[in-house]
Design an enzyme around this catalytic site. Structure first.
Site, PDB file in Angstrom:
ATOM      1  N   GLU A  95       0.820  -1.216   0.000  1.00 40.30           N
ATOM      2  CA  GLU A  95       0.000   0.000   0.000  1.00 40.30           C
ATOM      3  C   GLU A  95       0.852   1.262   0.000  1.00 40.30           C
ATOM      4  OE1 GLU A  95      -3.441  -0.695   2.212  1.00 40.30           O
ATOM      5  OE2 GLU A  95      -4.185   1.362   2.154  1.00 40.30           O
ATOM      6  N   LYS A 131     -15.198 -10.298   8.391  1.00 41.02           N
ATOM      7  CA  LYS A 131     -14.164 -11.132   7.768  1.00 41.02           C
ATOM      8  C   LYS A 131     -14.758 -12.439   7.237  1.00 41.02           C
ATOM      9  CE  LYS A 131     -10.526  -8.518   8.311  1.00 41.02           C
ATOM     10  NZ  LYS A 131      -9.822  -7.964   7.155  1.00 41.02           N
ATOM     11  N   GLU A 188     -13.688 -12.659  -5.288  1.00 40.53           N
ATOM     12  CA  GLU A 188     -12.374 -12.178  -5.741  1.00 40.53           C
ATOM     13  C   GLU A 188     -11.224 -12.780  -4.936  1.00 40.53           C
ATOM     14  OE1 GLU A 188     -14.568 -10.135  -4.235  1.00 40.53           O
ATOM     15  OE2 GLU A 188     -15.503  -8.850  -5.748  1.00 40.53           O
TER      16      GLU A 188
END
Lengths: 598, 579
Positions: free
Chosen positions: B280, B359, B367
């Site tokens: 990130e 979660k 995906e």
């Protein structure tokens, strides 16, 4: 200016309308034209006359001839006989308008009206609510003019305070104080609301005022707006009043046209406008905070007070909320003065109160009497006493939040405190009269059932408590009550009354508690003896055949769907209680009145 | 703020004006019973438990909505009030389908506690009740209206705190029920699975979907290679399931417990948190180089992601393409780890322990299947792990310290702080700063991004660039932040959004704290402090310094943002229909 020699007033209140009074009116217009009288006799659609049990009502002026239960088929005769030839149609007269010496009394001398003092209802049954000019002709909007040109907001507050007017919605809160608190609240956006939800079953005081004299409410709200500093008013009217909505819309439009609503009223710099907001079928939305949330688009549920609406109400702005009837008194107080109003009524309860009398009474309808009038006077002198010559048993005041008043209190002067002391309340003015054949346990169950259906569901006490009370009462009425049930019910009722969140829940146990207070023996008979003394609760009744009266025709046995009746021709028949389903068919078909309940 | 002096049960107490009688009583050491009151979420006076009387009047007031009046005397506890409370509790019990022995909230239930406290051991007002079907449509949350006592706390947290509005009230009076629009299953509505409603519920009407049996089955299956990863927040929450004080750091006891449960490998999600920072951080630098799109918004909170996709899909392109640490770890295990250790990925059963109910939804997303199989097979909550440890008879508090397995068990302090709001931002800044400037940070603590304030913003000088950052936690605050960006009022380069107020330490899967404790203890602060303590205690505190991270790039991914990294460690988003 037109010069009519007679006016024929036809009641256009919901009660008479549903009994085809509009057809009567249409037929009148037709017949008058046929007789060529349309320029001499004027027909007027008015609001509710109040004697709803006798509708459709037609009153002919100047004599004040009081015709009742008029059908379109009667109209030709009225036109021909009364209007053309001057001969009163006696068969259509309301019975109280015929004196003992056979003379005919004018409507104002009929005992139903003589004992009344009509202030809130003064224009109902007099003016056409769809014509603002008629309202104005009867001093309409004069009070508003006086207020806007000659009084300060503080002057108005003081006047209302001095009148000692108390809220007519049920709680009886001092109106002047409410106006003062809202006026003093900080904020440059305020609202004036009218509570026209009128949820109490059987109550139609507000409906009649809105249908019969909508302008008085508009005028009063505008006065209130000026007083508290609001520029916007909303009338929250229950959706079940389509005629009231229609009349209000017409009145608002006409007031706007005349500059009596909208910008710069009477040429002053005071602007105020009114819109309607409709309810959606919830009794609880008559509670002020729930009403406010309903207008805001939320669930109609009450919220904690404080904050009170006078500080933080609609959209969190200072809001004045008053009942329709409370507003209806305002123009009169302004014009005739606080002292005049305070001279009527009792020490603690000034002015008059509109009651909707219903149930087992002869003259069921709408009446307005000074506070302090006794219950006996209302029920017997005005109401004409009990129907079918039966005995008075109890009167329920205050709707589902009220209590039952037994015979011993018939001479109690009606006022807020008195009614509360004996376990009932003024409420919005519903007065249901019950005769000797009423089962008080069944009545308690009926009213609790209403609260169960209308509970908003937020607080434990009302949501679950009323439901459990209903289950207990139902069991008792079905003959399944056990020892201890009455005490259990009483404990629960007291708990709900002291812990519920809002007035609906706090008042829901009142019918139970008041019937326990005055008619506990009936409860005990249901539980211990499995009997219903009033002869109502089906499960506790036996249908029996009187062997003396029975001629043995066998009709009941043939009708009985359960094959529970047996016997020989010309000998008394007998009902088998084991098989009997208590449908009551035998009693209905017996030509000899030999079947009875006991 | 002026002070108000009152007497409660004869005890003098002085509190700021506008304090409720309930809070004032608590200050005086008096514990008034409540059911519908939830600190910071709901105080509406509905349950009619917290009744008090004022100045000798018999009128009963709800103390949670009554503010103190100067000089007043309150009574919270006389025979009349106690009886009133008992009857109301009796009424509630009469509508509650009590299956305590088999209920997930047995012994952690506010209704049980209240019944015991008030001495209600029989239900006098039994009656008829509606029968509801249990809603098991959601992968995260199970709804049982038969247990619901209509305290309204779940609806309050969903509508007023999270501002999602997945649940509300249907019907009125006795027939009132909590449900979704059109009374559909939770999964068919706009629920974003955050599970805050579960923690708000005082009873067992709301609970997490229990997936522990799948793990027991896998552990018992000799053909399965069962591995587990644990999020940063578990190590500061799990202890509470065993009566340890809130904020106890149980990292190595947790590792030992997992070992004893029989997992073949005990990994640490903190490792993949470091990995996420590498990916990130690189993404942020690329956006800065490309001039946008700004802001880059973090993507490790699946509740936030579903919220974004549903309510703010116009920000879908702003979201970081990085998978969350849970999902990156899942991909790393079934690709890198499987290859390195010559294990058939089809035999790997990958478990995660998360402070989060969303979660469960994330691991099921189509995906998230870099190998054609789900990257993570089962995600369980802290609470479910607590139950497994108890069922296994492990005496948690007496465990010696265990350890995580190498390679995917090594992490830095930057990873640990992911659990607190502002943690991901701070971890990213530590790495981005050093990479861009080439300098070592003098102060590694970016305190400006820490704390429980709903929306936080800061400007950090990174070389020549003033990097504008913002953090929001709790979706009501996310709305505020996103609306200010949409309107053009605010501009940020990098934004961190966490669905749960306080961040993951206060996630929907964390130990449930009862409403009384919440009146004076904020788990967001207590557990976050433990997280920052973990950070300080670590030798390495910057993600790029993690030797295992360096190794995985050298040996496998090449460099952050590489093609392989994109294939396995990155994802994409979809626009979701609301109704």
């Amino acid at each position: 200016m037109d010069n009519y020699r007679a006016h024929v007033l036809v009641c256009g209140g919901s009660g008479c309308v549903s009994n085809h009074s509009f057809d009567v009116l249409a037929e009148l217009d037709k017949q008058l034209e046929k007789a060529g009288l349309q320029d001499e006799v004027r027909t007027v659609k008015t609001g509710c006359f109040g004697l709803c049990v006798a509708g459709p009502i037609v009153v002919v002026f100047p004599e004040g001839t009081f015709y009742c239960k008029v059908t379109p088929d009667d109209v030709a005769e009225i036109v021909e006989e009364h209007l053309l030839k001057g001969r009163i149609v006696r068969r259509l007269l309301f019975h109280e308008s015929v004196a003992e010496d056979e003379t005919v009394r004018s409507i104002s001398n009929v005992s139903f009206y003589k004992k009344q003092m009509r202030i809130a209802l003064v224009n109902c049954g007099v003016i056409d609510p769809d014509r603002i000019d008629e309202y104005i002709a009867f001093d309409g909007y004069k009070a508003l003019h006086k207020v806007l040109t000659d009084m300060t907001p503080e002057d108005v507050v003081q006047t209302v305070k001095d009148s000692k007017l108390r809220g007519r919605g049920g709680a009886g809160f001092p109106t002047g104080l409410k106006w003062e608190l809202t006026q003093k609240a900080a904020g440059d956006k305020k609202y004036v609301l009218c509570n026209a939800d009128e949820g109490d079953p059987g109550a139609f005081m507000d409906r009649s005022i809105l249908e019969g004299d909508p302008h008085c409410v508009l005028e009063a709200m505008t006065i209130a707006g000026y007083t508290v500093g609001a520029d916007q008013g909303y009338i929250y009217v229950r959706a079940e009043y389509p005629l009231a909505v229609k009349r209000l819309n017409t009145a608002i439009e006409q007031a706007r046209e005349y500059g009596l609503l909208g910008k710069n009223i009477f040429g002053t710099d005071f602007s105020f406008d009114i819109e309607l907001r409709m309810g959606a079928g919830a009794f609880v939305c008559g509670e002020e905070t729930a009403l406010i949330h309903s207008i805001e688009g939320g669930r109609g549920e009450p919220t904690p007070k404080p904050p009170f609406p006078s500080d933080a109400g609609l959209f969190w702005k200072p809001t004045l909320l008053n009942n329709v009837e409370t507003y209806a008194n305002i123009p009169h107080i302004i014009l005739k003065g606080a002292d005049w109003f305070a001279s009527i009524g009792t020490e603690g309860s000034k002015g008059t109160k509109v009651f909707s009398i219903g149930g087992d009474v002869v003259n069921a309808g709408l009446v307005e009497v000074p506070m302090g009038t006794t219950i006996r006077e209302v029920i017997f002198d005005i109401g004409g006493g009990i129907r079918d010559g039966k005995k008075f048993k109890a009167a329920q005041t205050g709707g589902p939040s009220g209590g039952c008043i037994p015979e011993q209190y018939l001479d109690l002067p009606i006022d807020y405190e008195n009614l509360k002391e004996i376990g009932s309340m003024m409420g919005s003015g519903g007065l249901i009269v019950m005769d000797e054949n009423t089962c008080m346990v069944d009545i308690a169950r009926f009213f609790v059932g209403i609260c169960v259906g209308e509970s908003c569901g937020k607080c434990t006490a009302c949501r679950i408590g009323t439901r459990r009370m209903l289950e207990l009462l139902t069991r008792i009425c079905e003959g399944k009550g056990v020892e201890g049930d009455i005490e259990k019910l009483e404990k629960l009722a007291n708990n709900i009354a002291s812990t519920a969140f809002c007035g609906l829940g706090q008042g829901a146990p009142n019918p139970v508690l008041s019937t326990l207070r005055y008619f506990r023996d009936e409860y005990e008979a249901h539980v211990r003896d499995k009997k219903c003394p009033a002869g109502r609760c089906k499960a506790l009744l036996d249908y029996k055949i009187d062997p003396v009266t029975c001629v043995g025709c066998g009709l009941c046995a043939r009708e009985c769907p359960a094959d529970a009746i047996s016997g020989e021709k010309r000998k008394p028949y007998v009902i088998d209680q084991e098989k009997c389903t208590k449908c009551g068919d035998c009693m209905e078909v017996c030509n000899f009145k030999a079947v009875y309940k006991g | 703020m002026s002070m108000v002096n009152v007497k409660i049960d004869g005890v003098d107490v002085s509190v700021p004006e506008h304090t409720t009688v309930l809070k004032a009583a608590r200050k005086a050491g008096i514990d008034i019973p409540t059911l519908c009151y939830l600190e910071g979420v709901s105080g509406i006076g509905a349950c009619r438990m917290c009744l008090v009387q004022q100045n000798g009047s018999p009128k009963m007031l709800a103390s949670c909505v009554t503010t103190v009046t100067d000089g007043a005397e309150y009574v919270t506890n006389n025979a009349e009030i106690r009886e009133a409370r008992r009857v109301n509790l009796d009424l509630i019990l009469s509508t509650h389908n009590a299956t305590c022995f088999t209920c997930v909230r047995n012994k952690n239930c506010e209704l049980q506690s209240l019944a015991e406290k008030l001495g209600v051991d029989t239900v006098e007002y039994e009656g008829e009740n509606p029968e509801y079907d249990i809603d098991m449509s959601s992968p995260s949350i199970v709804r049982d209206n038969n247990k619901c006592i209509l305290c309204r706390r779940c609806v309050a947290v969903c509508n007023n705190v999270q501002e999602v509005g997945a649940i509300g009230f249907i019907n009125r009076g006795f027939k009132t029920k909590v449900g979704t629009e059109f009374d559909r299953g939770l999964a068919e509505g706009v629920c974003i699975n955050c599970g805050q409603c579960i923690k708000a519920c005082p009873v067992g009407a709301l609970s997490e979907r229990d997936d522990t049996q799948k793990i027991w089955d896998a552990l018992a299956d000799p053909d399965k290679y069962v591995v587990v990863q644990t999020a940063p927040s578990i190590r500061v929450g799990l202890g509470e399931e065993f009566g340890m004080p809130m904020g106890s750091r149980v990292t190595y006891k947790m590792a030992e417990a997992l070992r004893r449960l029989g997992f073949d490998q005990v990994f640490d999600t903190d490792f993949s948190a470091d990995l996420t920072i590498m990916e990130e951080g690189t993404e942020l630098l690329k956006r800065i180089e490309d001039g946008g799109p700004f802001p880059l918004i973090t993507s490790c909170s699946p509740g936030w992601i579903k919220f974004c996709e549903t309510f703010y899909p116009e920000f879908n392109d702003n979201l970081s393409s990085c998978k969350s640490p849970q999902q990156m770890m899942g991909a790393v295990i079934k690709n890198y780890y499987a290859e390195q250790n010559k294990i058939d990925p089809k035999k790997i059963f990958s478990v995660s322990v998360m402070p989060c109910t969303a979660k469960k939804f994330e691991s099921d997303r189509p995906e998230m299947n870099s190998t054609g199989l789900p990257d993570v097979d089962v995600a369980i909550t802290t609470r479910e792990l607590g139950r497994m440890i108890k069922q296994a008879g492990i005496d948690f508090t007496k465990l010696p310290d265990g350890k995580f397995d190498d390679v995917l068990g090594e992490s830095t302090g930057a990873a640990a702080i992911f659990g607190a709001t502002g943690g991901v931002m701070e971890a990213a800044l530590r790495t981005v700063y050093e990479i861009v400037t080439g300098e070592t940070l003098t102060d590694i603590n970016f305190t400006a991004v820490r704390g429980t304030q709903g929306v936080k913003e800061a400007t950090v000088k990174v070389g020549d660039l003033d990097v504008h950052v913002a953090i929001a936690h709790g979706l009501g605050n996310a709305r505020k932040l996103l609306d200010s960006i949409k309107s053009g009022e605010k501009f940020y380069h990098f934004v961190e959004i966490m669905a749960c107020p306080g961040g993951c330490v206060n996630g929907g899967g964390q130990p449930i704290v009862n409403a009384k404790t919440l009146m004076d203890t904020d788990p967001r602060e207590v557990r976050a402090k433990a997280i920052y303590d973990e950070d300080e205690a670590m030798a390495l505190r910057k993600s790029h310094e993690n030797p295992s991270i360096k190794k995985i790039y050298e040996e496998y991914y090449g460099e952050p943002g590489s093609h392989k990294a994109h294939e396995q460690l990155h994802t994409h988003y979809t626009k979701r229909q609301k109704y």
